[in-house]
Design a protein around this motif. Structure first.
Motif, PDB file in Angstrom:
ATOM      1  N   GLU A   6      -2.811   9.073 -10.234  1.00  0.00           N
ATOM      2  CA  GLU A   6      -2.461   7.689  -9.940  1.00  0.00           C
ATOM      3  C   GLU A   6      -3.199   6.730 -10.870  1.00  0.00           C
ATOM      4  O   GLU A   6      -4.295   7.041 -11.347  1.00  0.00           O
ATOM      5  N   GLY A   9      -4.493   0.655  -9.665  1.00  0.00           N
ATOM      6  CA  GLY A   9      -5.201  -0.039  -8.600  1.00  0.00           C
ATOM      7  C   GLY A   9      -6.126  -1.108  -9.153  1.00  0.00           C
ATOM      8  O   GLY A   9      -6.324  -1.220 -10.365  1.00  0.00           O
ATOM      9  N   TRP A  36       3.910   7.784  -1.383  1.00  0.00           N
ATOM     10  CA  TRP A  36       2.611   7.114  -1.411  1.00  0.00           C
ATOM     11  C   TRP A  36       2.064   7.067   0.009  1.00  0.00           C
ATOM     12  O   TRP A  36       2.791   6.757   0.958  1.00  0.00           O
ATOM     13  N   ARG A  38      -1.819   5.888   2.099  1.00  0.00           N
ATOM     14  CA  ARG A  38      -3.048   5.115   1.895  1.00  0.00           C
ATOM     15  C   ARG A  38      -4.035   5.408   3.011  1.00  0.00           C
ATOM     16  O   ARG A  38      -3.653   5.803   4.118  1.00  0.00           O
ATOM     17  N   ARG A  45      -5.362   8.621   7.131  1.00  0.00           N
ATOM     18  CA  ARG A  45      -4.384   8.431   6.065  1.00  0.00           C
ATOM     19  C   ARG A  45      -3.028   8.110   6.678  1.00  0.00           C
ATOM     20  O   ARG A  45      -2.608   8.762   7.649  1.00  0.00           O
ATOM     21  N   VAL A  48       3.060   5.333   3.475  1.00  0.00           N
ATOM     22  CA  VAL A  48       3.454   4.032   2.957  1.00  0.00           C
ATOM     23  C   VAL A  48       4.938   4.031   2.588  1.00  0.00           C
ATOM     24  O   VAL A  48       5.716   3.232   3.097  1.00  0.00           O
ATOM     25  N   MET A  83       3.940  -3.457  -5.313  1.00  0.00           N
ATOM     26  CA  MET A  83       3.381  -4.075  -4.109  1.00  0.00           C
ATOM     27  C   MET A  83       3.316  -5.577  -4.305  1.00  0.00           C
ATOM     28  O   MET A  83       2.599  -6.059  -5.189  1.00  0.00           O
ATOM     29  N   ASP A  90      -3.959  -4.524   3.423  1.00  0.00           N
ATOM     30  CA  ASP A  90      -3.428  -3.508   2.513  1.00  0.00           C
ATOM     31  C   ASP A  90      -4.539  -2.818   1.727  1.00  0.00           C
ATOM     32  O   ASP A  90      -4.278  -1.865   0.984  1.00  0.00           O
ATOM     33  N   TYR A  94      -5.056   4.400  -2.316  1.00  0.00           N
ATOM     34  CA  TYR A  94      -3.653   4.787  -2.314  1.00  0.00           C
ATOM     35  C   TYR A  94      -3.501   6.128  -3.018  1.00  0.00           C
ATOM     36  O   TYR A  94      -3.989   6.312  -4.144  1.00  0.00           O
ATOM     37  N   TYR A  95      -2.817   7.034  -2.342  1.00  0.00           N
ATOM     38  CA  TYR A  95      -2.613   8.388  -2.843  1.00  0.00           C
ATOM     39  C   TYR A  95      -1.141   8.640  -3.123  1.00  0.00           C
ATOM     40  O   TYR A  95      -0.274   8.267  -2.337  1.00  0.00           O
ATOM     41  N   CYS A  96      -0.897   9.332  -4.203  1.00  0.00           N
ATOM     42  CA  CYS A  96       0.444   9.804  -4.541  1.00  0.00           C
ATOM     43  C   CYS A  96       0.529  11.278  -4.168  1.00  0.00           C
ATOM     44  O   CYS A  96      -0.447  12.031  -4.324  1.00  0.00           O
ATOM     45  N   GLY A 116      -6.320   9.531  -5.887  1.00  0.00           N
ATOM     46  CA  GLY A 116      -6.265   8.206  -5.278  1.00  0.00           C
ATOM     47  C   GLY A 116      -6.705   7.102  -6.217  1.00  0.00           C
ATOM     48  O   GLY A 116      -7.454   7.331  -7.174  1.00  0.00           O
TER      49      GLY A 116
END
Length: 123
Positions: A6, A9, A36, A38, A45, A48, A83, A90, A94-96, A116
């Motif tokens: 990722e 951010g 995604w 978060r 977790r 999203v 976003m 928020d 954030y993880y993919c 992340g």
């Protein structure tokens, strides 16, 4: 070996926008559902948004509908999370994630995860 990475951010003021990117390698990207998730400090977790392998159907959490958009570019092996109208709530890592399934909304169904990227929204 599937790699998920990722980027994008950072720190943004409330009402601002960020675009996260997730680059993958080591697999046939177009055959995987992507998502995604978060995780905020002290919280579990949470889902999203996700997108089918074909890119034709997306799913979003109620908390981000109308503000966040997931998309993918199979030619670039990359998935994005646009976003907008970010709010302090928020703030999270954030993880993919990638799944061999067509698409999924549960973290348990995802096979590969990135490290992340931190998103911080100031009020």
């Amino acid at each position: 070996q599937v790699h998920v990475l990722e980027s994008g951010g950072g720190l943004v003021q409330a009402g601002g926008s960020l675009r996260l990117s997730c680059a993958t390698s080591g697999h046939t990207f177009s055959m995987y559902g992507m998502a995604w998730f978060r995780q905020a400090p002290g919280k579990e977790r949470e889902f999203v948004a996700s997108i089918r392998w074909s890119g034709g159907r997306t799913y979003s959490a109620d908390s981000v509908k109308g503000r966040f958009t997931i998309s993918r570019d199979n030619a670039k092996n990359t998935v994005y999370l646009q976003m907008n109208r970010l709010q302090p709530e928020d703030t999270a890592v954030y993880y993919c994630a990638a799944t061999r399934r067509t698409v999924a909304v549960s973290a348990l169904d995802y096979d590969y995860w990135g490290q992340g990227t931190q998103v911080t929204v100031s009020s």
